[in-house]
Write an enzyme that holds these catalytic residues in place. Sequence first.
Site, short mmCIF file in Angstrom:
data_model
loop_
_atom_site.label_atom_id
_atom_site.label_comp_id
_atom_site.label_asym_id
_atom_site.label_seq_id
_atom_site.Cartn_x
_atom_site.Cartn_y
_atom_site.Cartn_z
NE ARG A 1 -1.10 2.51 2.83
CZ ARG A 1 -0.54 3.65 3.23
NH1 ARG A 1 -0.48 4.69 2.44
NH2 ARG A 1 0.02 3.73 4.44
CG ASP A 2 3.15 4.37 3.01
OD1 ASP A 2 3.17 5.22 2.11
OD2 ASP A 2 3.35 4.65 4.20
CB CYS B 1 2.94 10.29 1.45
SG CYS B 1 1.25 10.88 1.45
CG ASN C 1 6.65 3.18 4.84
OD1 ASN C 1 6.12 3.13 3.75
ND2 ASN C 1 6.05 3.68 5.90
P1 HMG Z 1 -12.81 14.55 -2.34
O1 HMG Z 1 -12.52 14.95 -3.76
O2 HMG Z 1 -12.74 15.61 -1.31
O3 HMG Z 1 -14.19 13.82 -2.16
O4 HMG Z 1 -11.86 13.35 -1.97
P2 HMG Z 1 -15.41 13.52 -3.02
O5 HMG Z 1 -16.34 12.81 -2.10
O6 HMG Z 1 -15.89 14.78 -3.70
O7 HMG Z 1 -14.94 12.49 -4.16
C1 HMG Z 1 -14.20 12.81 -5.31
C2 HMG Z 1 -14.26 11.69 -6.31
O8 HMG Z 1 -13.69 10.50 -5.74
C3 HMG Z 1 -15.68 11.29 -6.68
O9 HMG Z 1 -15.63 10.79 -8.01
C4 HMG Z 1 -15.98 10.14 -5.74
O10 HMG Z 1 -16.95 9.27 -6.24
C5 HMG Z 1 -14.65 9.46 -5.67
P3 HMG Z 1 -16.25 11.63 -9.23
O11 HMG Z 1 -17.68 11.82 -8.87
O12 HMG Z 1 -15.49 12.93 -9.24
O13 HMG Z 1 -16.01 10.75 -10.40
N1 HMG Z 1 -14.45 8.77 -4.40
C6 HMG Z 1 -13.98 7.51 -4.28
N2 HMG Z 1 -13.64 6.59 -5.20
C7 HMG Z 1 -13.22 5.40 -4.73
N3 HMG Z 1 -13.11 5.11 -3.42
C8 HMG Z 1 -13.44 5.99 -2.49
C9 HMG Z 1 -13.90 7.27 -2.90
N4 HMG Z 1 -14.30 8.37 -2.23
C10 HMG Z 1 -14.61 9.27 -3.15
N5 HMG Z 1 -13.31 5.71 -1.19
C11 HMG Z 1 -10.99 11.56 -0.63
C12 HMG Z 1 -11.77 12.85 -0.65
C13 HMG Z 1 -10.64 11.23 0.79
C14 HMG Z 1 -11.84 10.46 -1.25
C15 HMG Z 1 -9.73 11.77 -1.48
O14 HMG Z 1 -9.06 12.89 -0.98
C16 HMG Z 1 -8.81 10.58 -1.48
O15 HMG Z 1 -9.14 9.50 -1.95
N6 HMG Z 1 -7.62 10.78 -0.97
C17 HMG Z 1 -6.64 9.68 -0.92
C18 HMG Z 1 -5.55 10.09 -0.10
C19 HMG Z 1 -4.55 8.95 -0.01
O16 HMG Z 1 -4.81 7.80 -0.34
N7 HMG Z 1 -3.36 9.33 0.45
C20 HMG Z 1 -2.31 8.39 0.62
C21 HMG Z 1 -2.57 7.45 1.77
S1 HMG Z 1 -2.29 8.20 3.35
C22 HMG Z 1 -0.60 7.99 3.63
O17 HMG Z 1 0.12 7.53 2.77
C23 HMG Z 1 -0.10 8.33 4.99
C24 HMG Z 1 0.19 7.10 5.85
O18 HMG Z 1 1.11 6.23 5.20
C25 HMG Z 1 0.80 7.54 7.19
C26 HMG Z 1 1.98 8.48 6.97
O19 HMG Z 1 3.05 8.05 6.50
O20 HMG Z 1 1.79 9.66 7.28
C27 HMG Z 1 -1.08 6.31 6.16
MG MG Z 2 3.20 6.40 5.22
#
Ligand code: HMG
Ligand code: MG
Length: 307
Positions: free
Chosen positions: A14-15, A239, A248
């Site tokens: 994933r990450d 990220c 990581n």
């Molecule tokens: P948004 O644009 O604010 O929300 O996204 P929305 O509800 O308006 O949705 C936008 C579009 O996404 C829409 O599609 C939704 O249907 C679709 P459209 O109508 O435009 O065609 N949608 C989805 N599709 C599939 N699965 C879903 C989903 N939700 C909405 N669940 C949202 C808000 C949170 C969805 C967006 O910002 C997002 O997906 N962000 C992903 C962020 C991410 O994955 N970041 C990386 C992981 S976190 C990380 O790496 C940190 C970590 O490792 C810890 C660390 O190291 O710090 C964990």
């Molecule tokens: Mg991370």
Amino acid sequence: MIPSKVKIVEVGPRDGLQNEKEFVPTETKIELVNRLARAGIVNVESTSFVSAKWVPQMSDAAAVMTGIERRPGTIYSVLTPNMRGFEGALESKADEIVIFGAASEAFSQKNINCSIAESIARFEPVAKAAKDAGMRLRGSISCALGCPYQGEVSIESVVDVVERMKALGCDEIDIADTIGVGTPKRTREVMAAVQKVFPRERLSGHFHDTYGQAVGNIYAALLEGIEIYHASVAGLGGCPYAKGATGNVATEDVVYLMNGLGIETGVDLDQLVEIGDFISRAINKPSSSRAGRAILTKKRDGAAACA
Ligand code: HMG
Ligand code: MG
């Protein structure tokens, strides 16, 4: 006291892979998850049910979850930012869902497009649904040791988000150094503070290795009694919403460290090194694992000498 046993949560699929520009074939992702579980990893963070527009690499989440074998006792986790993500996780029979927030307002906006308070409100129904479905719930807190946008992050704001995640019913909470800026002193201070409000044995350290501090930070966290560590085989990743963040800490390096300290992980280091080699070749990038590269070189030189 330093623990005698730790749990390694492998986050490479994933990450690690989420940041790859070239789409990694679903079959490769499935093989990666399967091989990691077979090597003794008891918790594999396998994919994310997020928007494909935001993270295209994770768009095959359902196919990955359908394709993987389920080893009894292994926890297969997935990221779920909202109810839509939760529904995907439920359908795909994930064992654990991960809600992911941040201790920094600026990062919360960039990563999930909402404020910290809004994110908690968005997580509420997700957390409740997970509990109702009998799934494990994990909360991840980004930027616990620093933020790429706002810089310094106070310990109080980390503790505050831990308390909010606790109120949501999280079984486990990840203290994440998203951009790898933390140093051992700060790590100890943060780990000491958060265990005053959440059980130590259910807190984890998620360290990115951008500044080469991750192994040092893990040792610091061990000194604070932390028993769960996240790592990514071959040090994959970064990220997409944290510019300049590298992967990581490499799982091979963490297992090598734990073996040297006599701390049990249940993970087979030799197999892990082979998996690091497999995925590095598959994505055509050198492994970032120092231990992985050293062990592999030694093995190959040894084999050549005997040939
Ligand atoms: P948004 O644009 O604010 O929300 O996204 P929305 O509800 O308006 O949705 C936008 C579009 O996404 C829409 O599609 C939704 O249907 C679709 P459209 O109508 O435009 O065609 N949608 C989805 N599709 C599939 N699965 C879903 C989903 N939700 C909405 N669940 C949202 C808000 C949170 C969805 C967006 O910002 C997002 O997906 N962000 C992903 C962020 C991410 O994955 N970041 C990386 C992981 S976190 C990380 O790496 C940190 C970590 O490792 C810890 C660390 O190291 O710090 C964990
Ligand atoms: Mg991370």
